[in-house]
Scaffold this active site. Structure first.
Site, PDB file in Angstrom:
ATOM      1  N   GLY A  89       6.638  -9.023 -32.678  1.00 18.50           N
ATOM      2  CA  GLY A  89       7.682  -8.001 -32.705  1.00 18.50           C
ATOM      3  C   GLY A  89       8.986  -8.503 -32.136  1.00 18.50           C
ATOM      4  O   GLY A  89       9.124  -9.665 -31.763  1.00 18.50           O
ATOM      5  N   ARG A  92      13.710  -9.965 -28.683  1.00 18.72           N
ATOM      6  CA  ARG A  92      15.129 -10.066 -28.302  1.00 18.72           C
ATOM      7  C   ARG A  92      16.020  -9.486 -29.401  1.00 18.72           C
ATOM      8  O   ARG A  92      17.175  -9.874 -29.547  1.00 18.72           O
ATOM      9  CB  ARG A  92      15.510 -11.518 -28.056  1.00 18.72           C
ATOM     10  CG  ARG A  92      15.243 -12.423 -29.252  1.00 18.72           C
ATOM     11  CD  ARG A  92      15.965 -13.724 -29.098  1.00 18.72           C
ATOM     12  NE  ARG A  92      15.581 -14.643 -30.146  1.00 18.72           N
ATOM     13  CZ  ARG A  92      16.146 -15.812 -30.327  1.00 18.72           C
ATOM     14  NH1 ARG A  92      17.104 -16.205 -29.525  1.00 18.72           N
ATOM     15  NH2 ARG A  92      15.765 -16.607 -31.288  1.00 18.72           N
ATOM     16  N   ARG A 171      23.104  -8.615 -37.849  1.00 11.15           N
ATOM     17  CA  ARG A 171      22.536  -9.078 -39.125  1.00 11.15           C
ATOM     18  C   ARG A 171      22.284  -7.883 -40.034  1.00 11.15           C
ATOM     19  O   ARG A 171      21.907  -6.808 -39.567  1.00 11.15           O
ATOM     20  CB  ARG A 171      21.245  -9.807 -38.783  1.00 11.15           C
ATOM     21  CG  ARG A 171      20.327 -10.132 -39.887  1.00 11.15           C
ATOM     22  CD  ARG A 171      19.377 -11.219 -39.432  1.00 11.15           C
ATOM     23  NE  ARG A 171      18.110 -10.672 -38.960  1.00 11.15           N
ATOM     24  CZ  ARG A 171      17.087 -11.427 -38.538  1.00 11.15           C
ATOM     25  NH1 ARG A 171      17.209 -12.747 -38.493  1.00 11.15           N
ATOM     26  NH2 ARG A 171      15.968 -10.878 -38.143  1.00 11.15           N
ATOM     27  N   ASP A 247       5.368 -13.715 -40.034  1.00  8.58           N
ATOM     28  CA  ASP A 247       6.368 -12.762 -39.517  1.00  8.58           C
ATOM     29  C   ASP A 247       7.769 -13.122 -40.002  1.00  8.58           C
ATOM     30  O   ASP A 247       8.714 -12.366 -39.780  1.00  8.58           O
ATOM     31  CB  ASP A 247       6.328 -12.701 -37.986  1.00  8.58           C
ATOM     32  CG  ASP A 247       6.417 -14.070 -37.334  1.00  8.58           C
ATOM     33  OD1 ASP A 247       5.539 -14.903 -37.594  1.00  8.58           O
ATOM     34  OD2 ASP A 247       7.374 -14.319 -36.592  1.00  8.58           O
TER      35      ASP A 247
HETATM   36  P1  AMP Z   1      11.594 -16.377 -34.146  1.00 11.76           P
HETATM   37  O1  AMP Z   1      11.233 -17.805 -33.981  1.00 11.76           O
HETATM   38  O2  AMP Z   1      13.058 -16.088 -33.877  1.00 11.76           O
HETATM   39  O3  AMP Z   1      11.114 -15.793 -35.439  1.00 11.76           O
HETATM   40  O4  AMP Z   1      10.847 -15.604 -32.977  1.00 11.76           O
HETATM   41  C1  AMP Z   1       9.446 -15.502 -32.895  1.00 11.76           C
HETATM   42  C2  AMP Z   1       9.078 -14.417 -31.913  1.00 11.76           C
HETATM   43  O5  AMP Z   1       9.495 -14.755 -30.577  1.00 11.76           O
HETATM   44  C3  AMP Z   1       9.712 -13.069 -32.214  1.00 11.76           C
HETATM   45  O6  AMP Z   1       8.774 -12.091 -31.902  1.00 11.76           O
HETATM   46  C4  AMP Z   1      10.910 -13.049 -31.287  1.00 11.76           C
HETATM   47  O7  AMP Z   1      11.316 -11.726 -30.992  1.00 11.76           O
HETATM   48  C5  AMP Z   1      10.388 -13.784 -30.067  1.00 11.76           C
HETATM   49  N1  AMP Z   1      11.460 -14.456 -29.302  1.00 11.76           N
HETATM   50  C6  AMP Z   1      12.103 -15.609 -29.644  1.00 11.76           C
HETATM   51  N2  AMP Z   1      13.002 -15.947 -28.687  1.00 11.76           N
HETATM   52  C7  AMP Z   1      12.941 -14.986 -27.734  1.00 11.76           C
HETATM   53  C8  AMP Z   1      13.623 -14.771 -26.485  1.00 11.76           C
HETATM   54  N3  AMP Z   1      14.555 -15.599 -26.033  1.00 11.76           N
HETATM   55  N4  AMP Z   1      13.284 -13.672 -25.781  1.00 11.76           N
HETATM   56  C9  AMP Z   1      12.336 -12.819 -26.204  1.00 11.76           C
HETATM   57  N5  AMP Z   1      11.660 -12.978 -27.350  1.00 11.76           N
HETATM   58  C10 AMP Z   1      11.942 -14.045 -28.124  1.00 11.76           C
HETATM   59 MG    MG Z   2      11.010 -14.333 -36.651  1.00  9.83          MG
END
Ligand code: AMP
Ligand code: MG
Length: 466
Positions: A89, A92, A171, A247
């Site tokens: 989910g 951030r 976005r 995801d």
């Molecule tokens: P992403 O690689 O951006 O698709 O992120 C994968 C998951 O990690 C998602 O659930 C993001 O919301 C979470 N996530 C990535 N970076 C952060 C962060 N700095 N703080 C909190 N959640 C993060």
């Molecule tokens: Mg993602």
């Protein structure tokens, strides 16, 4: 324009309390607008001058919203590098709501949510500018994608390997419903929730499915077709997504989540940029197969909706999934014929099918190769293949409309991000000018058409989730 005249609904938040956690964006200490997408703002009926005011920046950072909006963190699951994470989910990110045309307004880097796990909820300027640049380049290339509306620097520092300036990306997307959203809904065991999610996805993205005898099978087929065509488009421009977890696969068929993505220079199916993808799971050449794998995970979630009898449901899903490879191949060949200036129905499949091996053997720069062919600038090694190609009387003007001159070259992206991090947005702006008009060759932009040095390319690594 004022905040209260912004039309922002809360359809997802209202319809899916099980998949949404009401949450507020963090207030940035000193917000500064770094990039604003005026054409997109215009499309959405937002006044660009107003978006530059404190109230507009309040919308772009989620701190001042119209009363109609209910910001939420969306809950979803996901297979990350093959392993299932049952509860991922928006750690951030926030869904602020839907514009009148149905598209989502969403933030990334807006602070920790209850789904943040170990993360700090923040994002740095560099990666948010990267998403802006690359997603806008993809859009200009005609590839379905989420769009970047703005990047706002927060004025707060984000601790990574060093302290970096923080930012929030605004976005816009057809929706943020992912295969992972279905995985989460299916895992609750609540078939009613799953059915509502599927009906919502049909209404928003694949409305023709309601006509079908089995609308959920039609939904699967529509998503499969959209994803087969999408991954073919990536392959045709040399795009490597880098983190094709479930995801990060949308039901709408838009490219989403520009993390460690990059464009390939020298043609090589094994190209990997992501620092964490040590096995090459998401290498350039694996993208079609991994998309098929991700679609199989989607099919699994839909089984309870496909048929009451589970054996029949599995048979239907398996037969539908079997369509992925031929649809991908058709989409890729059709696109490759366009790149080669051949007629849409040219029957010489061998000519296009042999090209990847030739490009690998001769280590061609993938993007400039096709413009070179159209100019008659042909590496000698291709003579036999080129003679066969010429016999089809290729349309070189059509080739120039199908093959970009300018893609976001890695060395130029890094140069723009380093400058943005240091407070200078000029290189990002100049790069954006080149890549948002990718097919028109401009003599003063020659530097943007060239690959980086071999040394740069050899050591080039990108990073996730920063
Ligand atoms: P992403 O690689 O951006 O698709 O992120 C994968 C998951 O990690 C998602 O659930 C993001 O919301 C979470 N996530 C990535 N970076 C952060 C962060 N700095 N703080 C909190 N959640 C993060
Ligand atoms: Mg993602």
């Amino acid at each position: 324009m004022t905040t209260s005249t912004v039309s922002l609904g809360s359809r997802f938040a209202t319809e899916f309390p099980e998949l949404a956690i009401g949450w507020q964006a963090e207030t940035p200490p000193r917000p500064t607008l770094l990039l604003l997408n005026e054409p997109l703002a215009h499309e959405l009926g937002l006044d660009a001058d107003w978006l530059r005011t404190p109230a507009g920046i309040g919308l772009l950072t989620g701190t001042t919203l119209p009363a109609s909006a209910t910001p939420v963190a969306q809950v979803y699951a996901g297979h990350q590098f093959g392993g299932l994470q049952p509860r991922l989910g928006d750690g951030r990110a926030l869904l602020l709501g839907e514009f009148a045309d149905g598209r989502d307004l969403h933030l990334k880097g807006s602070g920790r949510t209850p789904l943040a796990r170990g993360g700090d909820g923040r994002a740095a300027v560099g990666p948010m500018v990267r998403e802006y640049l690359i997603s806008e380049a993809m859009h200009a290339l005609g590839i379905p994608t989420t769009r970047a509306l703005a990047v706002v620097a927060t004025g707060a520092a984000v601790q990574r390997e060093t302290a970096l300036p923080g930012a929030v990306l605004a976005r816009v997307a057809a929706s943020h419903i992912r295969v992972g959203s279905f995985q989460y809904a299916a895992a609750t065991g609540d078939t009613g929730l799953l059915r509502r999610l599927a009906d919502h996805a049909i209404a928003r993205h694949h409305p023709g499915c309601v006509e079908a005898d089995n609308r959920y099978l039609a939904l699967f087929d529509a998503v499969l077709t959209a994803q087969a065509e999408l991954v073919a488009r990536w392959m045709l421009v040399g795009f490597v997504h880098g983190v094709l977890n479930t995801d990060n696969v949308t039901i709408s068929g838009e490219t989403i989540d520009y993390g460690p993505c990059a464009f390939m220079d020298t043609f090589d199916a094994a190209t990997v940029f992501s620092s964490i993808d040590s096995w090459g799971r998401y290498a350039y050449g694996n993208q079609p197969a991994i998309t098929g794998w991700n679609l199989a995970r989607f099919a699994e979630t839909l089984l309870p909706l496909l048929d009451e009898d589970s054996d029949t449901a599995i048979e239907l899903a398996t037969a539908a999934l079997g369509e992925f490879a031929p649809r991908y191949q058709t989409a890729w060949r059709t696109g490759m014929r366009a790149k080669l200036g051949l007629a849409h129905d040219n029957p010489d499949d061998a000519l296009v099918d042999e090209l990847p091996a030739l490009m690998t053997e001769h280590q061609v720069d993938y993007t400039s190769f096709f413009r070179g062919l159209a100019r008659g600038d042909i590496p000698l090694g291709y003579m036999e293949w080129v003679q066969r190609w010429r016999k089809h009387s290729p349309d070189t003007a059509a080739m120039n409309a199908a093959n970009p001159v300018y893609i976001p070259r890695n060395h130029l992206v890094e140069e723009a991000l380093a400058a943005a991090t240091a407070g200078d947005m000029a290189p990002a702006g100049a790069l954006l000018d080149a890549i948002t008009d990718p097919f028109t060759e401009r003599p003063d932009l020659q530097r943007y058409a060239l690959a980086g040095s071999a040394d740069f390319a050899a050591g080039y690594r990108t990073f996730c989730g920063t």
